[in-house]
Design an enzyme around this catalytic site. Structure first.
Site, short mmCIF file in Angstrom:
data_model
loop_
_atom_site.label_atom_id
_atom_site.label_comp_id
_atom_site.label_asym_id
_atom_site.label_seq_id
_atom_site.Cartn_x
_atom_site.Cartn_y
_atom_site.Cartn_z
N HIS A 82 -16.24 4.14 -40.26
CA HIS A 82 -16.82 3.30 -39.22
C HIS A 82 -15.91 2.10 -39.01
O HIS A 82 -15.47 1.48 -39.97
CB HIS A 82 -18.21 2.79 -39.64
CG HIS A 82 -18.78 1.83 -38.64
ND1 HIS A 82 -19.35 2.26 -37.48
CD2 HIS A 82 -18.80 0.47 -38.60
CE1 HIS A 82 -19.72 1.22 -36.76
NE2 HIS A 82 -19.39 0.12 -37.42
N ASP A 161 -33.26 0.44 -34.52
CA ASP A 161 -32.06 -0.38 -34.28
C ASP A 161 -31.90 -0.68 -32.80
O ASP A 161 -31.50 -1.78 -32.42
CB ASP A 161 -30.80 0.31 -34.82
CG ASP A 161 -29.57 -0.55 -34.52
OD1 ASP A 161 -29.52 -1.69 -35.01
OD2 ASP A 161 -28.69 -0.10 -33.77
N ARG A 168 -31.91 -8.91 -30.60
CA ARG A 168 -30.91 -9.81 -31.22
C ARG A 168 -29.93 -10.31 -30.17
O ARG A 168 -29.52 -11.46 -30.18
CB ARG A 168 -30.14 -9.06 -32.33
CG ARG A 168 -30.96 -8.89 -33.60
CD ARG A 168 -30.27 -7.92 -34.55
NE ARG A 168 -28.95 -8.35 -34.89
CZ ARG A 168 -27.94 -7.53 -35.22
NH1 ARG A 168 -28.14 -6.24 -35.26
NH2 ARG A 168 -26.77 -8.01 -35.53
N SER A 183 -27.99 -2.62 -39.20
CA SER A 183 -27.81 -1.99 -37.89
C SER A 183 -26.73 -0.90 -37.97
O SER A 183 -26.93 0.23 -37.53
CB SER A 183 -27.43 -3.09 -36.88
OG SER A 183 -26.98 -2.53 -35.68
N LYS A 187 -27.52 3.69 -38.54
CA LYS A 187 -27.03 4.75 -37.64
C LYS A 187 -26.03 5.65 -38.37
O LYS A 187 -26.07 6.87 -38.26
CB LYS A 187 -26.35 4.12 -36.42
CG LYS A 187 -27.34 3.44 -35.49
CD LYS A 187 -26.67 2.62 -34.41
CE LYS A 187 -26.01 1.38 -34.96
NZ LYS A 187 -25.69 0.33 -34.02
N1 URA Z 1 -22.43 -3.03 -34.40
C1 URA Z 1 -23.67 -2.55 -34.61
O1 URA Z 1 -23.92 -1.36 -34.53
N2 URA Z 1 -24.64 -3.44 -34.95
C2 URA Z 1 -24.43 -4.76 -35.06
O2 URA Z 1 -25.34 -5.48 -35.37
C3 URA Z 1 -23.13 -5.23 -34.83
C4 URA Z 1 -22.14 -4.34 -34.51
#
Ligand code: URA
Length: 435
Positions: A82, A161, A168, A183, A187
């Site tokens: 990631h 999320d 947010r 977050s 995922k």
């Molecule tokens: N990328 C994400 O998926 N979530 C965040 O909170 C910040 C960057």
């Protein structure tokens, strides 16, 4: 339990219990908490923070708010990476193919670009016909058959999320390590990988410019993912100038093909190898970084990584002829060089400013519903420290309309500085966390 009581406990600095965290996440998923209550809780977390145990509980609850892919029946080890996002960051494309060619499956669920940073899905969608919307069953089956699948987030994945991120975004609670960590991992861990490697970027073009803050995020990601049963390492990489020599979707796919053919830019390959080494080490198919690097390099020299990429494009409905003939990728109407105003050295290439110029050309989106223009962007970008003659190209601008070209040209002329001093880019791969 009532939302206001749980919010008040966090407001007063207490650590929440696992049940309280599940209650909050359920409230975000089924709508039983009002937006103002969710927002108040997000602000309380922002101001009071969370312990590692709370962050892991939040990640777990958010991950379980939707479907979790079960790839347990697939025999091969599975590894993914990631990136927190950058400018010209096309590393996922060559890296995924190289790892798959080493016999490690890559189940990769990626995002789209937003704001100044690009997204893997937008790059792949510049390949005519390429489908990133597969069902979780199609995804599982492709990972099983060819060891590589790159898709977008489905509606079933971590719905909590989606709700919390949208709140947010409008309540000033994005820059919060526990919330970012939950977050990202909610995922990523839903995709069914065995191990995970993070590329956490710092510098002008990064989501988190400050290095100390990026390190804090990397440590949180590694500790939470590992505690949840998915061993993870992260590398901190500099994102002060764009990665490689292209920024823009189709242009970055063409550069990724160069990488797979052994002609990739040095910086892009350095990050690709650094991440790949950690993936092979964690997946236990290499015992030392040197052995991992040798295996990865062999996939380029033998053409097996390129072949894996072709296979993935075919499986996902894309026109694989682009690999032999990159001119089949979308082409902009205007291709105009930006010329150096004087001789000297490239003193600076500001990643953020280049990204904003690419955004002006239409390569990215400022709102999630915006459409991207896959053809536009910047290629043949000079790198910091290179010598340059007056009148030689600093980059080539790919545009589809004159006003955008004029504005992007002015932005790029400021972003790329030619001077007497050789620009010295910061060390690219700065630190490995969790090794
Ligand atoms: N990328 C994400 O998926 N979530 C965040 O909170 C910040 C960057």
């Amino acid at each position: 339990m009532y939302p206001q009581h749980v919010i008040a406990r966090k407001r007063d600095g207490h650590a929440l219990t696992g049940d309280e965290i599940k209650y909050f996440v359920r409230g975000a998923t089924d709508g039983s908490w009002a937006d103002y209550q969710l927002s108040a809780m997000l602000m309380a977390i922002f101001l009071r923070g969370m312990t590692a145990v709370e962050t892991a509980a939040l990640t777990d609850a958010m991950m379980r708010s939707g479907s979790v892919a079960d790839l347990g029946a697939i025999q091969r080890p599975k590894a993914d990476k990631h990136s927190t996002g950058g400018v010209g960051d096309k590393v996922s494309l060559p890296l995924a193919a190289m790892i798959a060619a080493c016999g490690v499956a890559v189940p990769m669920i990626s995002g789209r670009g937003l704001g100044h940073s690009g997204g893997t899905l937008d790059k792949l969608e510049s390949i005519p016909g390429f489908r990133v919307r597969l069902s979780l069953e199609e995804y599982r089956s492709q990972v099983d058959r060819i060891g590589l699948c790159l898709i977008g987030q489905t509606a079933e994945l971590a719905p909590a999320d989606r709700k919390l991120y949208a709140l947010r975004d409008v309540t000033g609670t994005i820059e919060c390590v526990p919330l970012i960590c939950a977050s990202i991992l909610s995922k990523k861990l839903a995709e069914g990988t065995d191990v995970l490697v993070g590329d956490v970027k710092f510098g002008r073009g990064a989501f988190m410019p400050d290095k100390a803050k990026a390190r804090e995020l990397a440590r949180a990601l590694v500790s939470v993912s590992t505690s949840m049963g998915t061993p993870m390492r992260a590398i901190l990489t500099a994102m002060d100038e764009p990665l490689g020599r292209t920024v823009g979707n189709a242009l970055e796919v063409a550069e990724s093909i160069d990488c797979l053919e052994g002609r990739g830019p040095a910086d892009t390959m350095e990050v690709t190898y650094a991440l790949g080494e950690q993936m092979l080490l964690l997946a236990r198919v290499a015992r030392t970084p040197a052995e991992a690097r040798e295996k990865l390099a062999a996939t380029i020299a033998s053409g097996t990584a390129r072949q894996k990429f072709v296979e993935m494009v075919i499986y996902q409905g894309g026109d694989a002829r682009v690999v032999d003939e990159p001119q089949r990728l979308p082409q902009a109407k205007l291709k105009v060089p930006l010329l150096a105003p004087r001789s000297g050295f490239v003193s600076d290439v500001d990643a953020l400013a280049v990204a904003l110029a690419a955004l002006r050309l239409g390569a990215g989106r400022t709102r999630t519903e915006d459409k991207v223009d896959h053809a536009v962007g910047v290629s043949e970008l000079v790198k910091m420290g290179e010598p340059i003659e007056a009148g030689a190209p600093l980059c080539v601008i790919h545009a589809n309309d004159d006003p955008a070209l004029a504005e992007a040209r002015a932005m790029l002329a400021k972003a790329i500085v030619v001077g007497d001093a050789k620009g010295v880019p910061p060390k690219l791969v700065d630190e490995v966390i969790g090794a």
